[in-house]
Scaffold this motif. Structure first.
Motif, PDB file in Angstrom:
ATOM      1  N   ILE A   7       0.869  -1.172   0.000  1.00 62.65           N
ATOM      2  CA  ILE A   7       0.000   0.000   0.000  1.00 62.65           C
ATOM      3  C   ILE A   7       0.910   1.228   0.000  1.00 62.65           C
ATOM      4  N   PRO A   8       0.753   2.119  -0.972  1.00 62.64           N
ATOM      5  CA  PRO A   8       1.628   3.289  -1.053  1.00 62.64           C
ATOM      6  C   PRO A   8       1.550   4.147   0.212  1.00 62.64           C
ATOM      7  N   THR A   9       2.668   4.694   0.605  1.00 61.81           N
ATOM      8  CA  THR A   9       2.690   5.548   1.780  1.00 61.81           C
ATOM      9  C   THR A   9       2.229   6.948   1.421  1.00 61.81           C
ATOM     10  N   THR A  10       1.933   7.729   2.442  1.00 60.11           N
ATOM     11  CA  THR A  10       1.513   9.106   2.235  1.00 60.11           C
ATOM     12  C   THR A  10       2.582   9.877   1.476  1.00 60.11           C
ATOM     13  N   GLU A  11       3.837   9.616   1.796  1.00 63.69           N
ATOM     14  CA  GLU A  11       4.925  10.326   1.138  1.00 63.69           C
ATOM     15  C   GLU A  11       4.952  10.019  -0.359  1.00 63.69           C
ATOM     16  N   GLN A  12       4.675   8.754  -0.718  1.00 57.04           N
ATOM     17  CA  GLN A  12       4.687   8.391  -2.129  1.00 57.04           C
ATOM     18  C   GLN A  12       3.522   9.030  -2.863  1.00 57.04           C
ATOM     19  N   ARG A  13       2.326   9.002  -2.246  1.00 57.26           N
ATOM     20  CA  ARG A  13       1.127   9.466  -2.922  1.00 57.26           C
ATOM     21  C   ARG A  13       0.897  10.965  -2.771  1.00 57.26           C
ATOM     22  N   GLY A  14       1.310  11.526  -1.667  1.00 54.78           N
ATOM     23  CA  GLY A  14       0.989  12.913  -1.392  1.00 54.78           C
ATOM     24  C   GLY A  14       2.171  13.839  -1.535  1.00 54.78           C
ATOM     25  N   SER A  15       3.020  13.550  -2.483  1.00 53.48           N
ATOM     26  CA  SER A  15       4.219  14.354  -2.655  1.00 53.48           C
ATOM     27  C   SER A  15       3.887  15.773  -3.094  1.00 53.48           C
ATOM     28  N   ALA A  16       4.829  16.646  -2.885  1.00 53.88           N
ATOM     29  CA  ALA A  16       4.654  18.041  -3.297  1.00 53.88           C
ATOM     30  C   ALA A  16       4.481  18.129  -4.816  1.00 53.88           C
ATOM     31  N   GLU A  17       5.152  17.247  -5.542  1.00 54.91           N
ATOM     32  CA  GLU A  17       5.024  17.240  -6.998  1.00 54.91           C
ATOM     33  C   GLU A  17       3.595  16.881  -7.417  1.00 54.91           C
ATOM     34  N   GLU A  18       3.025  15.896  -6.761  1.00 51.14           N
ATOM     35  CA  GLU A  18       1.645  15.491  -7.067  1.00 51.14           C
ATOM     36  C   GLU A  18       0.680  16.635  -6.745  1.00 51.14           C
ATOM     37  N   LYS A  19       0.923  17.312  -5.637  1.00 50.69           N
ATOM     38  CA  LYS A  19       0.065  18.446  -5.262  1.00 50.69           C
ATOM     39  C   LYS A  19       0.143  19.543  -6.326  1.00 50.69           C
ATOM     40  N   ARG A  20       1.345  19.863  -6.759  1.00 52.63           N
ATOM     41  CA  ARG A  20       1.519  20.888  -7.802  1.00 52.63           C
ATOM     42  C   ARG A  20       0.809  20.490  -9.097  1.00 52.63           C
ATOM     43  N   GLU A  21       0.907  19.212  -9.445  1.00 52.83           N
ATOM     44  CA  GLU A  21       0.263  18.740 -10.669  1.00 52.83           C
ATOM     45  C   GLU A  21      -1.264  18.840 -10.560  1.00 52.83           C
ATOM     46  N   LEU A  22      -1.802  18.451  -9.414  1.00 57.15           N
ATOM     47  CA  LEU A  22      -3.254  18.558  -9.224  1.00 57.15           C
ATOM     48  C   LEU A  22      -3.696  20.020  -9.233  1.00 57.15           C
ATOM     49  N   GLU A  23      -2.897  20.889  -8.638  1.00 59.78           N
ATOM     50  CA  GLU A  23      -3.223  22.319  -8.658  1.00 59.78           C
ATOM     51  C   GLU A  23      -3.182  22.861 -10.088  1.00 59.78           C
ATOM     52  N   ARG A  24      -2.193  22.410 -10.868  1.00 64.12           N
ATOM     53  CA  ARG A  24      -2.100  22.829 -12.265  1.00 64.12           C
ATOM     54  C   ARG A  24      -3.339  22.376 -13.032  1.00 64.12           C
ATOM     55  N   LEU A  25      -3.743  21.139 -12.806  1.00 61.25           N
ATOM     56  CA  LEU A  25      -4.929  20.618 -13.485  1.00 61.25           C
ATOM     57  C   LEU A  25      -6.189  21.370 -13.060  1.00 61.25           C
ATOM     58  N   LEU A  26      -6.323  21.667 -11.777  1.00 63.19           N
ATOM     59  CA  LEU A  26      -7.483  22.431 -11.308  1.00 63.19           C
ATOM     60  C   LEU A  26      -7.497  23.827 -11.917  1.00 63.19           C
ATOM     61  N   SER A  83      -3.846  27.444  -1.413  1.00 61.78           N
ATOM     62  CA  SER A  83      -3.308  27.315  -0.056  1.00 61.78           C
ATOM     63  C   SER A  83      -3.747  26.015   0.604  1.00 61.78           C
ATOM     64  N   GLY A  84      -4.723  25.332   0.027  1.00 62.60           N
ATOM     65  CA  GLY A  84      -5.226  24.089   0.599  1.00 62.60           C
ATOM     66  C   GLY A  84      -4.691  22.868  -0.119  1.00 62.60           C
ATOM     67  N   SER A  85      -5.304  21.750   0.180  1.00 61.27           N
ATOM     68  CA  SER A  85      -4.942  20.488  -0.456  1.00 61.27           C
ATOM     69  C   SER A  85      -5.884  20.254  -1.628  1.00 61.27           C
ATOM     70  N   PRO A  86      -5.346  20.107  -2.842  1.00 55.01           N
ATOM     71  CA  PRO A  86      -6.238  19.881  -3.981  1.00 55.01           C
ATOM     72  C   PRO A  86      -7.033  18.585  -3.839  1.00 55.01           C
ATOM     73  N   MET A  87      -6.405  17.534  -3.334  1.00 52.97           N
ATOM     74  CA  MET A  87      -7.130  16.278  -3.149  1.00 52.97           C
ATOM     75  C   MET A  87      -8.170  16.421  -2.048  1.00 52.97           C
ATOM     76  N   GLY A  88      -7.830  17.132  -0.991  1.00 51.64           N
ATOM     77  CA  GLY A  88      -8.792  17.382   0.089  1.00 51.64           C
ATOM     78  C   GLY A  88     -10.003  18.146  -0.419  1.00 51.64           C
ATOM     79  N   TRP A  89      -9.775  19.153  -1.260  1.00 52.09           N
ATOM     80  CA  TRP A  89     -10.872  19.937  -1.824  1.00 52.09           C
ATOM     81  C   TRP A  89     -11.758  19.052  -2.702  1.00 52.09           C
ATOM     82  N   LEU A  90     -11.131  18.257  -3.549  1.00 57.07           N
ATOM     83  CA  LEU A  90     -11.859  17.369  -4.439  1.00 57.07           C
ATOM     84  C   LEU A  90     -12.699  16.365  -3.651  1.00 57.07           C
ATOM     85  N   LEU A  91     -12.125  15.801  -2.594  1.00 52.54           N
ATOM     86  CA  LEU A  91     -12.856  14.829  -1.786  1.00 52.54           C
ATOM     87  C   LEU A  91     -13.963  15.493  -0.960  1.00 52.54           C
ATOM     88  N   THR A  92     -13.776  16.755  -0.608  1.00 49.39           N
ATOM     89  CA  THR A  92     -14.842  17.479   0.078  1.00 49.39           C
ATOM     90  C   THR A  92     -16.031  17.677  -0.856  1.00 49.39           C
TER      91      THR A  92
END
Length: 194
Positions: A7-26, A83-92
């Motif tokens: 099971i992937p760890t938080t560090e693997q799945r929630g990296s800063a790079e992934e956050k930036r990519e999700l923000e770019r997509l949003l 300023s927030g978490s893109p995945m957190g916003w999406l899941l909300t």
């Protein structure tokens, strides 16, 4: 044999790079870029479906709410603040859609174990035997425990983000998570979870 390390760890799945990519997509979605929406959907659909299923406890309704969530994201992407978490916003957004569906239908149901089969299906690198073992292990958890484990493992959300998303105390989320891990160890290893 399948171990908890698959099971992937938080560090693997929630990296800063992934956050930036999700923000770019949003940002692209907010600008009306349909390709950005398609990419966002491809990257996050499993996590959104997982949360919808854990709230609605019905696979068909969870699929509908997953689609409704991305329609809402298309309509409201400009409301996301970096300023927030893109995945957190999406899941909300997903959680709110699922709760509205429950309120509209005035129902509460229980999730059948067979409906959880779709959740580990997207885990890459798992053999059919390991996937079945993972499914069996997840079925051994209580609903609240399963929801927290899947939100943490599939989406990479931190426990405090899960607590905010589920509107539960952080101590409750941590307690359920650790209790669930002990149960998973017993199920996966077949020994005491000490």
């Amino acid at each position: 044999m399948l171990t908890l390390l698959t099971i992937p760890t938080t560090e693997q799945r929630g990296s800063a790079e992934e956050k930036r990519e999700l923000e770019r997509l949003l940002s692209g979605v907010a600008a009306g870029d349909r390709d950005a929406l398609a990419q966002l959907y491809h990257r996050t659909r499993t996590a959104v479906y997982c949360l919808a299923l854990s709230v609605l406890k019905n696979a068909h309704d969870a699929q509908d709410v997953t689609q409704d969530t991305f329609v809402r994201v298309w309509e409201r992407a400009a409301q996301y603040r970096a300023s927030g978490s893109p995945m957190g916003w999406l899941l909300t957004v997903c959680r709110n859609e699922a709760r509205m569906k429950l309120r509209r239908e005035g129902r509460q149901t229980t999730l059948e174990d067979a409906q959880w089969e779709a959740l580990p299906a997207d885990c890459s690198g798992l053999s059919p035997e390991d996937r079945a073992l993972l499914q069996q292990a997840l079925a051994s958890l209580e609903d609240g425990e399963r929801q927290i484990v899947l939100l943490h493992a599939v989406t990479g959300l931190k426990h405090r983000e899960i607590a905010a998303l589920l509107e539960a105390p952080l101590s409750t989320v941590l307690s359920r998570y650790h209790r669930a891990l002990k149960k998973l160890r017993v199920c996966l290893k077949g020994d005491d979870a000490r």
